[in-house]
Design a protein around this motif. Structure first.
Motif, PDB file in Angstrom:
ATOM      1  N   LEU A 160      14.299   4.274 -10.669  1.00 52.93           N
ATOM      2  CA  LEU A 160      14.756   5.245  -9.705  1.00 52.93           C
ATOM      3  C   LEU A 160      15.537   4.403  -8.845  1.00 52.93           C
ATOM      4  O   LEU A 160      15.457   3.403  -8.642  1.00 52.93           O
ATOM      5  N   PHE A 161      16.734   5.109  -8.118  1.00 52.87           N
ATOM      6  CA  PHE A 161      17.491   4.428  -7.246  1.00 52.87           C
ATOM      7  C   PHE A 161      17.697   5.338  -5.818  1.00 52.87           C
ATOM      8  O   PHE A 161      18.195   6.515  -6.186  1.00 52.87           O
ATOM      9  N   LEU A 162      17.501   4.921  -4.741  1.00 47.22           N
ATOM     10  CA  LEU A 162      17.684   5.851  -3.615  1.00 47.22           C
ATOM     11  C   LEU A 162      18.621   5.110  -2.889  1.00 47.22           C
ATOM     12  O   LEU A 162      18.882   3.987  -2.624  1.00 47.22           O
ATOM     13  N   ALA A 163      19.573   6.139  -2.050  1.00 44.98           N
ATOM     14  CA  ALA A 163      20.697   5.556  -1.348  1.00 44.98           C
ATOM     15  C   ALA A 163      21.324   6.899  -0.612  1.00 44.98           C
ATOM     16  O   ALA A 163      21.279   8.092  -1.260  1.00 44.98           O
ATOM     17  N   GLU A 164      21.419   6.704   0.756  1.00 44.42           N
ATOM     18  CA  GLU A 164      22.266   7.710   1.469  1.00 44.42           C
ATOM     19  C   GLU A 164      21.431   9.062   1.297  1.00 44.42           C
ATOM     20  O   GLU A 164      22.057  10.140   1.144  1.00 44.42           O
ATOM     21  N   GLY A 165      19.962   9.137   1.219  1.00 40.18           N
ATOM     22  CA  GLY A 165      19.406  10.282   1.221  1.00 40.18           C
ATOM     23  C   GLY A 165      19.249  11.189  -0.096  1.00 40.18           C
ATOM     24  O   GLY A 165      18.978  12.300  -0.488  1.00 40.18           O
ATOM     25  N   CYS A 166      19.829  10.325  -1.132  1.00 40.93           N
ATOM     26  CA  CYS A 166      19.808  10.821  -2.538  1.00 40.93           C
ATOM     27  C   CYS A 166      19.095  10.058  -3.401  1.00 40.93           C
ATOM     28  O   CYS A 166      18.999   8.904  -3.102  1.00 40.93           O
ATOM     29  N   VAL A 167      18.602  10.477  -4.723  1.00 39.09           N
ATOM     30  CA  VAL A 167      18.006   9.760  -5.514  1.00 39.09           C
ATOM     31  C   VAL A 167      18.418  10.190  -7.028  1.00 39.09           C
ATOM     32  O   VAL A 167      18.823  11.282  -7.263  1.00 39.09           O
ATOM     33  N   TRP A 168      18.377   8.866  -7.647  1.00 31.46           N
ATOM     34  CA  TRP A 168      18.877   8.880  -9.173  1.00 31.46           C
ATOM     35  C   TRP A 168      17.835   8.550 -10.136  1.00 31.46           C
ATOM     36  O   TRP A 168      16.878   7.853  -9.774  1.00 31.46           O
ATOM     37  N   ALA A 169      17.794   9.002 -11.169  1.00 34.16           N
ATOM     38  CA  ALA A 169      16.826   8.649 -12.355  1.00 34.16           C
ATOM     39  C   ALA A 169      17.615   7.905 -13.332  1.00 34.16           C
ATOM     40  O   ALA A 169      18.735   8.168 -13.820  1.00 34.16           O
ATOM     41  N   GLY A 170      16.997   6.600 -13.609  1.00 30.21           N
ATOM     42  CA  GLY A 170      17.774   5.839 -14.823  1.00 30.21           C
ATOM     43  C   GLY A 170      16.908   5.538 -16.039  1.00 30.21           C
ATOM     44  O   GLY A 170      17.262   4.679 -16.703  1.00 30.21           O
ATOM     45  N   THR A 174       0.800  -1.286   0.087  1.00 26.31           N
ATOM     46  CA  THR A 174       0.032  -0.099  -0.048  1.00 26.31           C
ATOM     47  C   THR A 174       0.867   1.264  -0.165  1.00 26.31           C
ATOM     48  O   THR A 174       2.211   1.230   0.079  1.00 26.31           O
ATOM     49  N   THR A 175       0.095   2.444  -0.062  1.00 25.51           N
ATOM     50  CA  THR A 175       0.933   3.753  -0.071  1.00 25.51           C
ATOM     51  C   THR A 175       1.587   3.821   1.392  1.00 25.51           C
ATOM     52  O   THR A 175       2.432   4.948   1.370  1.00 25.51           O
ATOM     53  N   ALA A 176       1.471   2.982   2.385  1.00 22.43           N
ATOM     54  CA  ALA A 176       2.144   3.276   3.713  1.00 22.43           C
ATOM     55  C   ALA A 176       3.538   2.332   3.579  1.00 22.43           C
ATOM     56  O   ALA A 176       4.049   2.320   4.604  1.00 22.43           O
ATOM     57  N   PHE A 177       3.782   1.896   2.277  1.00 27.58           N
ATOM     58  CA  PHE A 177       5.191   1.126   2.144  1.00 27.58           C
ATOM     59  C   PHE A 177       6.144   2.246   2.732  1.00 27.58           C
ATOM     60  O   PHE A 177       6.351   3.133   1.757  1.00 27.58           O
ATOM     61  N   GLU A 178       7.400   1.662   3.517  1.00 29.76           N
ATOM     62  CA  GLU A 178       8.370   2.417   3.568  1.00 29.76           C
ATOM     63  C   GLU A 178       9.764   2.137   2.993  1.00 29.76           C
ATOM     64  O   GLU A 178      10.156   1.209   2.839  1.00 29.76           O
ATOM     65  N   LEU A 179      10.179   3.086   2.081  1.00 29.61           N
ATOM     66  CA  LEU A 179      11.203   2.701   1.259  1.00 29.61           C
ATOM     67  C   LEU A 179      12.413   2.454   2.007  1.00 29.61           C
ATOM     68  O   LEU A 179      13.365   1.865   1.224  1.00 29.61           O
ATOM     69  N   GLY A 180      12.700   2.596   3.116  1.00 33.04           N
ATOM     70  CA  GLY A 180      13.682   2.381   3.836  1.00 33.04           C
ATOM     71  C   GLY A 180      14.347   0.814   3.889  1.00 33.04           C
ATOM     72  O   GLY A 180      15.250   0.409   4.400  1.00 33.04           O
ATOM     73  N   SER A 181      13.222  -0.045   3.681  1.00 30.83           N
ATOM     74  CA  SER A 181      13.608  -1.366   3.843  1.00 30.83           C
ATOM     75  C   SER A 181      14.649  -2.202   2.913  1.00 30.83           C
ATOM     76  O   SER A 181      14.503  -1.747   2.006  1.00 30.83           O
ATOM     77  N   THR A 182      15.579  -2.905   3.459  1.00 31.51           N
ATOM     78  CA  THR A 182      16.626  -3.438   2.712  1.00 31.51           C
ATOM     79  C   THR A 182      16.566  -4.993   2.624  1.00 31.51           C
ATOM     80  O   THR A 182      17.589  -5.646   2.655  1.00 31.51           O
ATOM     81  N   LYS A 183      15.286  -5.541   2.732  1.00 37.02           N
ATOM     82  CA  LYS A 183      15.291  -6.967   2.795  1.00 37.02           C
ATOM     83  C   LYS A 183      15.142  -7.711   1.367  1.00 37.02           C
ATOM     84  O   LYS A 183      14.827  -6.859   0.419  1.00 37.02           O
ATOM     85  N   LEU A 184      15.971  -8.961   1.344  1.00 37.42           N
ATOM     86  CA  LEU A 184      16.080  -9.422   0.152  1.00 37.42           C
ATOM     87  C   LEU A 184      14.863 -10.714   0.160  1.00 37.42           C
ATOM     88  O   LEU A 184      14.780 -11.226   1.221  1.00 37.42           O
TER      89      LEU A 184
END
Ligand code: SF4
Ligand code: SF4
Length: 321
Positions: free
Chosen positions: A145-155, A41-51
């Motif tokens: 899009l790629f997010l890391a260390e408070g930064c975002v990149w568009a691919g 849902t839109t409540a999903f938090e992008l900080g998760s790093t689970k495989l």
């Protein structure tokens, strides 16, 4: 590729923005402790790093799907593929590299391509586990899009248009390169003479010794993000129509290389283990020489008897005995 730092609230705004375009999927840990990729849902938090246990291949290559149907009137039909976008949130680099590999294997597969064109990839940096051993790469993996260390990149153009829409949340005055860890890898690249070492190893006890423990359960292939073998099954209806389906197959299964006439090209586990190693580290056909193992470590975690392809590689290369 330049990235921009983002302000508080960006991640939430991004998830809501992407939700307007399609179905969100993300990785969540269920009550049984297993991480799974599933609708979010839109409540999903992008900080998760689970495989997730089963990688994104399950969306592009469903475990079972109809390829075509031929009714009695002969009007050949291919199944319809859903039209909405599927947005994968928080996908880790090894799974993005795995998709890059699958993209080339299935470059002419219409079902795969239809689903792939509807896939939006939002990647994020991982925290390496004890089991993983990703190799270095010459270029970044595919992503929108790629997010890391408070930064975002568009691919991709889709990623760029997203960032343009969310520009209020970004600091455009500064641009940063992608993190070096994205391509650096955690282990060395396979040696250049691996083909020779592999061919010369046919009669070494290495394969037989290791395969004695193998249960042929197939768990390693099922969880592997770049294993894609499938079987094709035709079924005829009483009305005279025929449906062709494909379903996941597994090179560790005894009948995987069984052909008409009863000959089995890989009747024993040692041959099957060696075959899987060959696929992961040397590839086949036009992709010979390309490593498809992205070092996610899922097979190591899933194997009930601790068989580890990276350890076999080290033994093959004489790094360990
Ligand atoms: S072989 Fe194992 S480590 Fe390599 S990509 Fe497949 S599951 Fe991951
Ligand atoms: S998971 Fe382990 S035991 Fe099962 S088929 Fe793979 S190598 Fe063999």
């Amino acid at each position: 590729m330049a990235g921009h730092t983002y302000r508080k609230g960006f991640e939430k705004a991004l998830v809501e923005h992407l939700h307007r375009d399609g179905q969100l999927w993300g990785v969540a840990v269920d009550d049984d402790g297993v991480a799974r990729l599933r609708p979010a849902t839109t409540a999903f938090e992008l900080g998760s790093t689970k495989l997730p246990l089963i990688p994104p291949k399950k969306i592009l290559l469903p475990p079972r799907e109809a390829m075509w149907h031929l009714p009695p009137d002969g009007a050949y039909r291919e199944p319809e593929i859903q039209n909405d976008k599927t947005v994968l949130l928080g996908i880790l680099p090894c799974d993005l590299y795995a998709l890059w590999y699958l993209d080339r294997v299935f470059a002419e597969d219409s079902s795969y391509l239809k689903r792939r064109q509807k896939l939006v990839l939002v990647g994020t940096m991982c925290q390496p586990s004890e089991q993983c051993f990703c190799p270095p790469h010459a270029s970044p993996p595919p992503f929108d899009l790629f997010l890391a260390e408070g930064c975002v990149w568009a691919g991709s153009s889709l990623g760029q248009s997203c960032l343009a829409d969310l520009a209020d949340h970004l600091d455009m005055s500064e641009s940063r390169p992608l993190p070096a860890e994205l391509t650096a890898g955690k282990s060395d690249a396979a040696p250049e003479d691996l083909e020779r070492l592999f061919l010369e190893s046919r009669h070494r006890p290495l394969w037989k010794n290791e395969a004695q423990r193998c249960l042929s359960c197939g768990a390693c292939s099922a969880v592997c993000p770049t294993c894609y073998c499938y079987d094709v099954v035709d079924s005829a209806g009483l009305d005279g129509g025929v449906t062709r389906q494909r379903e996941w197959d597994n090179c560790f299964f005894r009948n995987h290389a069984l052909v008409a006439g009863g000959h089995n090209f890989r009747p024993d586990r040692a041959e099957r283990l060696r075959f899987r190693f060959e696929h992961k580290y040397l590839g086949f056909g036009e992709m010979r020489g390309e490593q498809s193992c992205v070092g996610c470590g899922r097979c190591v975690s899933a194997c009930p008897v601790d068989i580890d392809l990276s350890s076999l590689l080290n033994r093959l290369c004489g790094v360990i005995q």
